[in-house]
Design a protein around this motif. Structure first.
Motif, PDB file in Angstrom:
ATOM      1  N   TYR A 288      78.684   5.888  48.628  1.00 32.87           N
ATOM      2  CA  TYR A 288      78.212   7.269  48.767  1.00 32.87           C
ATOM      3  C   TYR A 288      76.698   7.338  48.683  1.00 32.87           C
ATOM      4  O   TYR A 288      76.067   8.183  49.339  1.00 32.87           O
ATOM      5  N   HIS A 300      78.537  15.226  51.447  1.00 34.46           N
ATOM      6  CA  HIS A 300      78.600  13.863  50.924  1.00 34.46           C
ATOM      7  C   HIS A 300      78.046  13.803  49.507  1.00 34.46           C
ATOM      8  O   HIS A 300      78.533  13.024  48.670  1.00 34.46           O
ATOM      9  N   ARG A 304      80.047  12.475  46.367  1.00 35.72           N
ATOM     10  CA  ARG A 304      79.424  11.457  45.520  1.00 35.72           C
ATOM     11  C   ARG A 304      79.554  11.846  44.051  1.00 35.72           C
ATOM     12  O   ARG A 304      79.789  10.981  43.184  1.00 35.72           O
TER      13      ARG A 304
END
Length: 379
Positions: A288, A300, A304
C-alpha cells in the motif's frame, strides 16, 4: 454455437467496416444486425470462417442502409463494391477500437456501455440488464456515445490508461441480468493483453482474476455480505488464483511497477493466506505504501490505514486514518473497525451506525447495522 467466439471477433469485424469507409455508428449497427443473423442461422449452418461471414453480412447491411437513404445519395459514391466471399483479411484494429470506445470525450458510463456493445458484442438489452437500467435508457446512452465519437478517425492515438480504467469500471459493476460483467471484463482484459506489450495490462488482468477467485465466498446463501476475514476460503477458485499469480509474477519481473500490478500483489497476498490470521499484513502495508506513492489516491490511503491497523495495531491504524479526508467513502466503516481494534467499543458502535446510514447497497448496510448491534450487546 460458440457465442464466446462470436463476440470475440466483433471488434475485428467492426474495424474492417470502418476501414472500408463506414462511419463508426453505422458500422456498429450493421455488425449488431449481422450478429443477430448469426445467432439465428449458425446453429443449422455454421460457417467455416466466422469472421469472414460476419464481415460479409455486416457489409451488405451497411450498403443496403446507405442505398436506402435517398437523402444521402452522395454517400453511395464512397461505398466500394462488395468484396467477393472468402477468408477475411487478418488486419485487426481492435486496439484502436478500445481507444475509440474509451475516448476522453465520453463519460465513464458512456464509455463502459459503448465498450460492451462495440467490443464486447453484447446487445443493447444485455448491456441495459447488466447495468440495471431500462433498455430505452441504455439505447439513448449508446446512441449519444456513438455520435460523440463519430467524427474521430480510427487512427487517432489513444490512451491505454483510460482503456484500463474503463475495463476496471466494467469489472466493478459486477453482475446483473443475464450478463456477468466481471466475466466480460476478464474476457476483454485477456484480449487486451494479446494486443499490447504493457506489464500494467497484465497486472490489470491478474487483479481481475484474483478478485474474481473470491467471488463464490463473498455472499452467504441468503445473499448477506461475507467480509474477507470470515469467508470460507475453500470456496475460492484456486485455478483463477494460480493463473492470476502467474500473470502477476511475469509482469513484476519486467520492473515497471504500476497501480494495477500493486493492487494485484495485495490481492495475491490475501489469496496466499490459508486462514485469515495467516495474512501477511506487513507485506500488504508495504505494497500500500507503493500504491499510495504511485497514485496518491485517498481510497488507497484509506485501505492502507486498515492494513497498518492489522499489522501494527488499531492505534497505528487510526494515526494513518487521520491523514485521510473524512469525506472519502467508507471512512466511517474503517474508523469503526480501527476503534474496535483499539478497544473503544462505544465509539466503534457509533461509527458503524454512521457507516450503515451512508451505505449505498442493502447488503453493505445490513452488514454494518449488524456490526453495530453486535458491539451494543457487548457494552
Amino acid at each position: 454455437m460458440d457465442e464466446g467466439l462470436l463476440r470475440a471477433v466483433v471488434p475485428e469485424v467492426l474495424g474492417v467496416l470502418v476501414r472500408r469507409g463506414a462511419d463508426f455508428a453505422s458500422a456498429e449497427d450493421a455488425v449488431q444486425e449481422a450478429l443477430v443473423a448469426a445467432v439465428r442461422t449458425w446453429p443449422d449452418d455454421p460457417p467455416r470462417d466466422a469472421k469472414g461471414w460476419l464481415v460479409t453480412a455486416a457489409w451488405r447491411r451497411h450498403v443496403d442502409t446507405v442505398r436506402s437513404e435517398s437523402s444521402r445519395r452522395d454517400r453511395e459514391d464512397r461505398v466500394a463494391d462488395e468484396p467477393p466471399p472468402g477468408p477475411a483479411a487478418r488486419s485487426d484494429d481492435t486496439l484502436r477500437l478500445y481507444f475509440l470506445c474509451a475516448h476522453p470525450s465520453l463519460s465513464p458510463a458512456a464509455a463502459t456501455a459503448l465498450t460492451l456493445r462495440a467490443i464486447g458484442g453484447l446487445t443493447t438489452r444485455q448491456v441495459a440488464a447488466a447495468h440495471l437500467v431500462p433498455e430505452a435508457t441504455m439505447a439513448q446512452r449508446i446512441s449519444r456515445a456513438k455520435r460523440t465519437v463519430a467524427g474521430i478517425p480510427l487512427d487517432t492515438p489513444g490512451d491505454l490508461g483510460t482503456v484500463m480504467r474503463v475495463l476496471y469500471l466494467v469489472f466493478n459493476e459486477g453482475y446483473g441480468g443475464d450478463v456477468d460483467l466481471a466475466a466480460e471484463a476478464i474476457r476483454l482484459a485477456r484480449q487486451l493483453v494479446t494486443l499490447t506489450d504493457e506489464p500494467e495490462v497484465q497486472g490489470l488482468l491478474a487483479l481481475f482474476l484474483l478478485h474474481h477467485a473470491r467471488r463464490p465466498a463473498r455472499t452467504s446463501a441468503g445473499g448477506a455480505l461475507v467480509p474477507l476475514p470470515e469467508q470460507d476460503r475453500r470456496l475460492w477458485r484456486t485455478d483463477l488464483v494460480a493463473e492470476g499469480v502467474g500473470i502477476l509474477q511475469a509482469a513484476l519481473a519486467r520492473d515497471r511497477l504500476g497501480e494495477y500490478q500493486a493492487q494485484a500483489a495485495i490481492a495475491a497476498l490475501h489469496a496466499d493466506a490459508l486462514r485469515a490470521e495467516d495474512t501477511d499484513w506487513v507485506q500488504i502495508s508495504e505494497w500500500y505504501d507503493e500504491l499510495v506513492a504511485i497514485t496518491d489516491s485517498p481510497v488507497h490511503r484509506l485501505n492502507r490505514a486498515v492494513a497498518v491497523g492489522e499489522a501494527d495495531g488499531g492505534p497505528a491504524g487510526l494515526r494513518a486514518l487521520a491523514e485521510v479526508d473524512p469525506s472519502v467513502p467508507r471512512h466511517a466503516a474503517v474508523a469503526a473497525h480501527l476503534h474496535e481494534r483499539s478497544g473503544d467499543l462505544r465509539a466503534a458502535a457509533r461509527l458503524y451506525r454512521e457507516a450503515a446510514d451512508a451505505a449505498t447497497s442493502v447488503p453493505e448496510r445490513t452488514h454494518l447495522t449488524r456490526q453495530a448491534a453486535r458491539l451494543h450487546q457487548l457494552l
